[in-house]
Design a protein around this motif. Structure first.
Motif, short mmCIF file in Angstrom:
data_model
loop_
_atom_site.label_atom_id
_atom_site.label_comp_id
_atom_site.label_asym_id
_atom_site.label_seq_id
_atom_site.Cartn_x
_atom_site.Cartn_y
_atom_site.Cartn_z
N SER A 128 0.90 -1.14 0.07
CA SER A 128 -0.28 0.06 0.10
C SER A 128 0.91 1.16 0.18
N GLU A 129 0.48 2.43 -0.27
CA GLU A 129 1.04 3.58 -0.07
C GLU A 129 0.84 4.30 1.01
N ARG A 130 1.99 5.03 1.68
CA ARG A 130 2.07 5.76 2.89
C ARG A 130 2.58 7.15 2.55
N SER A 131 2.20 8.01 3.41
CA SER A 131 2.79 9.67 3.27
C SER A 131 3.46 9.65 4.58
N PHE A 132 4.37 10.65 4.11
CA PHE A 132 5.30 11.22 5.19
C PHE A 132 5.57 12.41 5.16
N THR A 133 5.99 13.41 6.02
CA THR A 133 6.26 14.69 5.98
C THR A 133 7.92 14.65 6.25
N ALA A 134 8.92 15.20 5.29
CA ALA A 134 10.02 15.25 5.58
C ALA A 134 10.52 16.61 6.50
N GLY A 135 10.87 16.66 7.61
CA GLY A 135 10.88 17.81 8.53
C GLY A 135 11.91 18.18 9.01
N PHE A 136 13.15 18.54 8.47
CA PHE A 136 14.27 19.02 9.21
C PHE A 136 14.14 20.43 9.48
N ASN A 137 14.06 20.78 10.69
CA ASN A 137 14.06 21.96 11.33
C ASN A 137 15.11 22.44 12.17
N PRO A 138 16.15 22.92 11.55
CA PRO A 138 17.49 23.27 12.24
C PRO A 138 17.11 24.42 13.19
N VAL A 139 17.56 24.35 14.60
CA VAL A 139 17.53 25.82 15.47
C VAL A 139 18.66 25.44 16.34
N LEU A 140 19.18 26.67 15.90
CA LEU A 140 20.62 26.62 16.96
C LEU A 140 20.33 27.78 17.73
N THR A 141 21.39 27.98 18.77
CA THR A 141 21.23 28.94 19.68
C THR A 141 22.70 29.89 19.71
N LEU A 142 23.00 31.05 19.57
CA LEU A 142 24.14 31.74 19.69
C LEU A 142 24.58 31.86 20.95
N LEU A 143 25.85 31.53 20.84
CA LEU A 143 26.59 31.58 22.38
C LEU A 143 27.56 32.88 22.46
N GLU A 144 28.33 33.26 21.34
CA GLU A 144 29.39 34.10 21.43
C GLU A 144 29.18 35.02 20.21
N PRO A 145 29.65 36.22 20.04
CA PRO A 145 29.85 36.98 21.25
C PRO A 145 28.59 37.59 21.86
N ASN A 146 28.71 37.80 23.06
CA ASN A 146 27.44 38.14 23.74
C ASN A 146 26.96 39.64 23.09
N PRO A 147 25.73 39.73 22.77
CA PRO A 147 25.21 40.78 21.95
C PRO A 147 25.51 42.12 22.74
N ASN A 148 25.96 42.13 24.01
CA ASN A 148 26.20 43.71 24.58
C ASN A 148 27.81 43.64 24.59
N ALA A 149 28.31 42.75 24.06
CA ALA A 149 29.84 42.81 24.32
C ALA A 149 30.38 44.10 23.55
N VAL A 150 31.59 44.45 23.90
CA VAL A 150 32.30 45.51 23.27
C VAL A 150 33.60 44.72 22.73
N THR A 151 33.57 44.88 21.28
CA THR A 151 35.17 44.24 20.65
C THR A 151 35.72 45.38 20.15
N PHE A 152 37.16 45.19 20.12
CA PHE A 152 37.92 46.33 19.54
C PHE A 152 38.18 46.04 18.17
N PRO A 153 38.33 47.00 17.44
CA PRO A 153 38.69 46.82 15.93
C PRO A 153 39.96 45.76 15.43
N THR A 154 40.93 45.64 16.46
CA THR A 154 42.23 45.13 16.31
C THR A 154 41.86 43.66 16.61
N PHE A 155 40.88 43.09 17.22
CA PHE A 155 40.50 41.86 17.58
C PHE A 155 39.53 41.15 16.65
N THR A 156 39.63 39.98 16.08
CA THR A 156 38.72 39.15 15.75
C THR A 156 37.84 38.45 16.61
#
Length: 147
Positions: A102-130
């Motif tokens: 018989s025939e069956r149906s399915f849904t391919a549902g790859f749903n990537p969710v990642l969480t940003l860790l660094e840099p902190n959104p409030n961090a101050v970076t200096f132009p000489t550093f990557t």
């Protein structure tokens, strides 16, 4: 001598077909755990054909088609997200199709969710550093694109 008798050998009957096991009908899968597709063995089958297609009854133009000796199979590549249909077909030793499942149906549902860790959104970076960029891993991701 005895009288001559005849018989017909027919293994591809309406009741001798693959019984689909997984995925369940209407399931959502993400193609990580193996094997994803499985079915029960069929008496007289030499091999099995797994067909995945994008519209109901679309087995004549499959998206994925593979012949295997096993009653399980995991596609090598993920399918794009969407709704698909699948079935199993038996093959005899002469490579002729038997009765399809018989025939069956399915849904391919790859749903990537990642969480940003660094840099902190409030961090101050200096132009000489990557800055260092870090995030949580996503199961099944093949690569990441940092923008």
């Amino acid at each position: 001598y005895s009288s001559i008798w005849s018989f017909t050998k027919q293994w591809a009957t309406p009741s001798n077909l693959p019984a689909l096991i997984s995925p369940a009908n209407l399931a959502t899968i993400d193609f990580y755990d193996q094997p994803t597709f499985s079915w029960g063995p069929v008496t007289g089958a030499a091999r099995y054909k797994l067909q995945i297609y994008s519209s109901p009854g679309g087995w004549s133009t499959p998206t994925y088609n593979v012949i295997t000796l096993a009653t399980t199979h995991q596609p090598d590549n993920k399918l794009p997200n969407g709704t698909y249909y699948w079935r199993g077909v038996t093959l005899d030793p002469g490579n002729r199709d038997g009765t399809p499942s018989s025939e069956r149906s399915f849904t391919a549902g790859f749903n990537p969710v990642l969480t940003l860790l660094e840099p902190n959104p409030n961090a101050v970076t200096f132009p000489t550093f990557t800055p260092t960029f870090r995030w949580t891993a996503v199961r099944g991701a093949q690569y990441y694109l940092l923008q």
